[in-house]
Design a protein around this motif. Sequence first.
Motif, PDB file in Angstrom:
ATOM      1  N   THR A  73      50.516  43.803  30.187  1.00  0.00           N
ATOM      2  CA  THR A  73      49.751  42.558  30.278  1.00  0.00           C
ATOM      3  C   THR A  73      50.216  41.588  29.191  1.00  0.00           C
ATOM      4  O   THR A  73      50.177  40.371  29.383  1.00  0.00           O
ATOM      5  CB  THR A  73      48.240  42.817  30.141  1.00  0.00           C
ATOM      6  OG1 THR A  73      47.958  43.388  28.860  1.00  0.00           O
ATOM      7  CG2 THR A  73      47.744  43.760  31.213  1.00  0.00           C
ATOM      8  N   GLY A 111      38.191  37.107  40.617  1.00  0.00           N
ATOM      9  CA  GLY A 111      37.274  38.241  40.616  1.00  0.00           C
ATOM     10  C   GLY A 111      36.604  38.426  41.962  1.00  0.00           C
ATOM     11  O   GLY A 111      36.413  39.559  42.426  1.00  0.00           O
ATOM     12  N   ARG A 116      34.452  41.422  43.221  1.00  0.00           N
ATOM     13  CA  ARG A 116      33.410  41.368  42.192  1.00  0.00           C
ATOM     14  C   ARG A 116      32.467  40.221  42.476  1.00  0.00           C
ATOM     15  O   ARG A 116      32.902  39.093  42.701  1.00  0.00           O
ATOM     16  CB  ARG A 116      34.038  41.207  40.805  1.00  0.00           C
ATOM     17  CG  ARG A 116      34.984  42.335  40.465  1.00  0.00           C
ATOM     18  CD  ARG A 116      35.833  41.988  39.271  1.00  0.00           C
ATOM     19  NE  ARG A 116      36.934  42.928  39.119  1.00  0.00           N
ATOM     20  CZ  ARG A 116      37.954  42.756  38.325  1.00  0.00           C
ATOM     21  NH1 ARG A 116      38.039  41.657  37.606  1.00  0.00           N
ATOM     22  NH2 ARG A 116      38.907  43.654  38.239  1.00  0.00           N
ATOM     23  N   ILE A 165      43.664  37.657  32.252  1.00  0.00           N
ATOM     24  CA  ILE A 165      42.325  38.174  31.979  1.00  0.00           C
ATOM     25  C   ILE A 165      41.936  39.241  33.001  1.00  0.00           C
ATOM     26  O   ILE A 165      41.436  40.322  32.646  1.00  0.00           O
ATOM     27  CB  ILE A 165      41.300  37.029  31.982  1.00  0.00           C
ATOM     28  CG1 ILE A 165      41.528  36.114  30.773  1.00  0.00           C
ATOM     29  CG2 ILE A 165      39.865  37.567  31.967  1.00  0.00           C
ATOM     30  CD1 ILE A 165      40.677  34.873  30.779  1.00  0.00           C
ATOM     31  N   LEU A 166      42.170  38.959  34.268  1.00  0.00           N
ATOM     32  CA  LEU A 166      41.809  39.909  35.319  1.00  0.00           C
ATOM     33  C   LEU A 166      42.646  41.184  35.230  1.00  0.00           C
ATOM     34  O   LEU A 166      42.133  42.293  35.397  1.00  0.00           O
ATOM     35  CB  LEU A 166      41.994  39.249  36.691  1.00  0.00           C
ATOM     36  CG  LEU A 166      41.018  38.102  37.008  1.00  0.00           C
ATOM     37  CD1 LEU A 166      41.473  37.353  38.246  1.00  0.00           C
ATOM     38  CD2 LEU A 166      39.607  38.636  37.190  1.00  0.00           C
ATOM     39  N   TRP A 167      43.938  41.035  34.953  1.00  0.00           N
ATOM     40  CA  TRP A 167      44.823  42.203  34.849  1.00  0.00           C
ATOM     41  C   TRP A 167      44.459  43.034  33.622  1.00  0.00           C
ATOM     42  O   TRP A 167      44.460  44.270  33.679  1.00  0.00           O
ATOM     43  CB  TRP A 167      46.275  41.745  34.792  1.00  0.00           C
ATOM     44  CG  TRP A 167      47.274  42.862  34.974  1.00  0.00           C
ATOM     45  CD1 TRP A 167      47.040  44.091  35.518  1.00  0.00           C
ATOM     46  CD2 TRP A 167      48.656  42.837  34.621  1.00  0.00           C
ATOM     47  NE1 TRP A 167      48.192  44.833  35.528  1.00  0.00           N
ATOM     48  CE2 TRP A 167      49.196  44.096  34.985  1.00  0.00           C
ATOM     49  CE3 TRP A 167      49.484  41.877  34.046  1.00  0.00           C
ATOM     50  CZ2 TRP A 167      50.531  44.405  34.774  1.00  0.00           C
ATOM     51  CZ3 TRP A 167      50.812  42.196  33.852  1.00  0.00           C
ATOM     52  CH2 TRP A 167      51.330  43.445  34.210  1.00  0.00           C
ATOM     53  N   SER A 168      44.125  42.369  32.527  1.00  0.00           N
ATOM     54  CA  SER A 168      43.745  43.093  31.312  1.00  0.00           C
ATOM     55  C   SER A 168      42.482  43.909  31.557  1.00  0.00           C
ATOM     56  O   SER A 168      42.348  45.035  31.069  1.00  0.00           O
ATOM     57  CB  SER A 168      43.505  42.117  30.154  1.00  0.00           C
ATOM     58  OG  SER A 168      44.698  41.464  29.791  1.00  0.00           O
ATOM     59  N   GLU A 169      41.550  43.344  32.318  1.00  0.00           N
ATOM     60  CA  GLU A 169      40.312  44.072  32.625  1.00  0.00           C
ATOM     61  C   GLU A 169      40.599  45.326  33.430  1.00  0.00           C
ATOM     62  O   GLU A 169      39.986  46.366  33.226  1.00  0.00           O
ATOM     63  CB  GLU A 169      39.358  43.155  33.394  1.00  0.00           C
ATOM     64  CG  GLU A 169      38.001  43.779  33.655  1.00  0.00           C
ATOM     65  CD  GLU A 169      37.078  42.847  34.406  1.00  0.00           C
ATOM     66  OE1 GLU A 169      35.997  43.314  34.825  1.00  0.00           O
ATOM     67  OE2 GLU A 169      37.432  41.664  34.579  1.00  0.00           O
ATOM     68  N   VAL A 170      41.567  45.214  34.356  1.00  0.00           N
ATOM     69  CA  VAL A 170      41.933  46.374  35.165  1.00  0.00           C
ATOM     70  C   VAL A 170      42.637  47.426  34.319  1.00  0.00           C
ATOM     71  O   VAL A 170      42.372  48.637  34.442  1.00  0.00           O
ATOM     72  CB  VAL A 170      42.846  45.933  36.336  1.00  0.00           C
ATOM     73  CG1 VAL A 170      43.412  47.151  37.069  1.00  0.00           C
ATOM     74  CG2 VAL A 170      42.075  45.046  37.306  1.00  0.00           C
ATOM     75  N   MET A 172      42.499  47.821  31.019  1.00  0.00           N
ATOM     76  CA  MET A 172      41.739  48.251  29.845  1.00  0.00           C
ATOM     77  C   MET A 172      40.889  49.466  30.196  1.00  0.00           C
ATOM     78  O   MET A 172      39.957  49.390  30.992  1.00  0.00           O
ATOM     79  CB  MET A 172      40.828  47.115  29.372  1.00  0.00           C
ATOM     80  CG  MET A 172      40.097  47.418  28.077  1.00  0.00           C
ATOM     81  SD  MET A 172      41.181  47.209  26.659  1.00  0.00           S
ATOM     82  CE  MET A 172      39.974  47.337  25.335  1.00  0.00           C
ATOM     83  N   SER A 174      38.161  52.453  29.598  1.00  0.00           N
ATOM     84  CA  SER A 174      36.874  52.566  28.901  1.00  0.00           C
ATOM     85  C   SER A 174      37.049  53.343  27.604  1.00  0.00           C
ATOM     86  O   SER A 174      37.666  54.411  27.576  1.00  0.00           O
ATOM     87  CB  SER A 174      35.857  53.276  29.797  1.00  0.00           C
ATOM     88  OG  SER A 174      34.629  53.436  29.132  1.00  0.00           O
TER      89      SER A 174
END
Length: 215
Positions: A73, A111, A116, A165-170, A172, A174
């Motif tokens: 990313t 999203g 989402r 942002i969207l790719w980082s959320e995917v 990242m 937990s």
Amino acid sequence: MTGDTVPVKWRGVAWGALSACSSSLFVVFVRGVLGDLDPSDLVLWRFALAAPLAWLFVARRPGLAAGRPLFWTGTLFSVVAWAGFAALDRLPVALYIVIISTYPAMVAVGGRLLGRRAHPRTWWGIGLGLAGVVLLVTQRSDDQPLVITGVILVVLNAALYAAYILWSEVRMRSGVDGLVAMTWSLTGSLAGALVLVVPSGGTVPAGPGVGWGLA
């Protein structure tokens, strides 16, 4: 707490406000540096300074390998930064900030495409924000002509940032340490910057003004 109520994470709100403030100040400093460095050179030096410094902070932290997916990313973010710097090289700072403010709408739409759901109030807020952007862009003064190339670049900047942002959320996972994730992302950005600077060959910054802008 009702089923539709989402708890407010005030620490996240505070970090978001700080990020918005620093981004606004950042573009002001960058605008002054662009006279001495090309956008690709500025991207390289930005991450050449930031990535090693970040590793100093996380070198002894556990779970370093968990943040490795964020490397890729980071390579995208180097292109995000280049598009932003190239747009700033062609547009007034105020106009750049107004147009880049469309990225939250792009994040929301992206999203939604990924399945989402967003609260209706989110869409109302985005709609009002976009209306403000349109009003400000169309009421610009005649002494600040609209450079089409700059507008295209800043729209690309916003779209790529939304994708980042969207790719980082995917990517990242937990429980991944935020600083570790950031460090891997900066490392990926440095790798991407090294590729971007190849056509120009690179420029060594000189002068205290350039140093402040990079900082």
